[in-house]
Scaffold this active site. Structure first.
Site, PDB file in Angstrom:
ATOM      1  N   ASP A 182      61.276   3.931   4.331  1.00  0.00           N
ATOM      2  CA  ASP A 182      61.712   5.266   4.719  1.00  0.00           C
ATOM      3  C   ASP A 182      62.953   5.597   3.896  1.00  0.00           C
ATOM      4  OD1 ASP A 182      63.051   7.443   6.031  1.00  0.00           O
ATOM      5  OD2 ASP A 182      61.787   7.095   7.777  1.00  0.00           O
TER       6      ASP A 182
ATOM      7  N   GLN B 226      58.207   7.185   3.498  1.00  0.00           N
ATOM      8  CA  GLN B 226      58.576   8.396   4.222  1.00  0.00           C
ATOM      9  C   GLN B 226      59.866   8.959   3.633  1.00  0.00           C
ATOM     10  OE1 GLN B 226      58.765   6.816   8.249  1.00  0.00           O
ATOM     11  NE2 GLN B 226      56.696   7.523   8.685  1.00  0.00           N
TER      12      GLN B 226
ATOM     13  N   GLU C 101      58.809  12.965   7.199  1.00  0.00           N
ATOM     14  CA  GLU C 101      59.289  12.646   8.538  1.00  0.00           C
ATOM     15  C   GLU C 101      60.707  13.208   8.685  1.00  0.00           C
ATOM     16  OE1 GLU C 101      59.168   8.850  11.572  1.00  0.00           O
ATOM     17  OE2 GLU C 101      60.342   8.661   9.743  1.00  0.00           O
TER      18      GLU C 101
ATOM     19  N   GLU D 293      59.676  -1.479   9.768  1.00  0.00           N
ATOM     20  CA  GLU D 293      60.566  -0.468   9.201  1.00  0.00           C
ATOM     21  C   GLU D 293      62.008  -0.703   9.624  1.00  0.00           C
ATOM     22  OE1 GLU D 293      61.141   4.398   9.074  1.00  0.00           O
ATOM     23  OE2 GLU D 293      59.976   3.492  10.682  1.00  0.00           O
TER      24      GLU D 293
END
Length: 252
Positions: A169, A195, A231, A134
């Site tokens: 993300d 996310q 998140e 990530e």
């Protein structure tokens, strides 16, 4: 309609992890995911997952010592990095988690690149679960090795492991690169988990610079098969931050 996973590294932080899992189920989440659950007896987590029927989507490898923020790209720390991978795999197997996020750490340069590739190759060889990487934005994680999705794509191509994938993300990508829908479309074949959080404050997704109703619709149209991870950092009680599930998340 998309399904949602509660990231219990941020949501219900005030509760013990098993109680947070139960709270996520009561709130209508379809899955849960964790940051670093290793201090919690795995039997207690297994019981909460069994009670609620929620799947565990993923765990992170250890952050290491203060300031390291991961071990896998730290030159000379291969032994510790592999131990953190082993720890994450064991917890993932015990909780039947889909994925392991291998955290790179604060490092730069060719030696860090080689260390990260070596750790990722080790992780991919030890499990058939998805091994995620990530990119983190420079504002929240200054000096973090993995900086953007282009770098991540190059690493995954070099690695060539079928069970390695990108953690996309939306918050980090938007803060670093922008053009969220184009980037997600271009990277779709290598995405292993998604996310989200509001930009720029990392709060609930019903405000800020990103129109998440459009993002969720696009993800749903493209046929994403798994819950996507909430998140975000609630302002106050988690329960008070969940209106977005109805207003933009498509929940009745």
């Amino acid at each position: 309609m998309p399904r949602f996973s509660a990231n219990l590294g941020f949501l219900w932080q005030e509760l013990p992890l098993p109680d947070a899992i139960r709270a996520a189920a009561r709130a209508g989440f379809d899955a849960v995911e964790c940051h670093w659950p290793y201090e919690v007896p795995v039997a207690d987590v297994q019981a909460a997952l069994s009670d609620t029927g929620l799947p565990m989507l993923g765990v992170n490898t250890s952050c290491g010592r203060e300031g390291e923020f991961g071990l896998s790209a730290l030159p000379g720390e291969g032994t510790r990095a592999r131990a953190s991978v082993d720890e994450a795999i064991a917890y993932a197997e015990a909780t039947d988690a889909r994925a392991i996020h291998v955290m790179a750490g604060v490092a730069q340069g060719p030696a860090a690149h080689e260390a990260f590739l070596e750790t990722l190759a080790y992780a991919c060889a030890q499990t058939d679960r998805t091994v995620l990487i990530e990119p983190l934005n420079r504002y929240d994680a200054p000096g973090y090795f993995l900086r953007d999705t282009g770098q991540a794509q190059d690493i995954l191509t070099t690695l060539g492991a079928p069970n390695a994938a990108l953690m996309f993300d939306c918050y980090h990508v938007a803060r670093t690169e922008g053009d969220l829908l184009t980037r997600s479309t271009d990277l779709w074949p290598i995405i292993g988990h998604i996310q989200f959080a509001a930009v720029p404050d990392r709060g609930a997704p019903d405000h800020g610079e990103i129109a998440y109703s459009e993002v969720f619709e696009a993800i749903d149209r493209m046929g994403w098969p798994h819950p996507i991870g909430a998140e975000y950092i609630p302002q106050g009680a988690t329960e008070a931050s969940l209106d977005w599930m109805q207003t933009i998340g498509g929940r009745a």
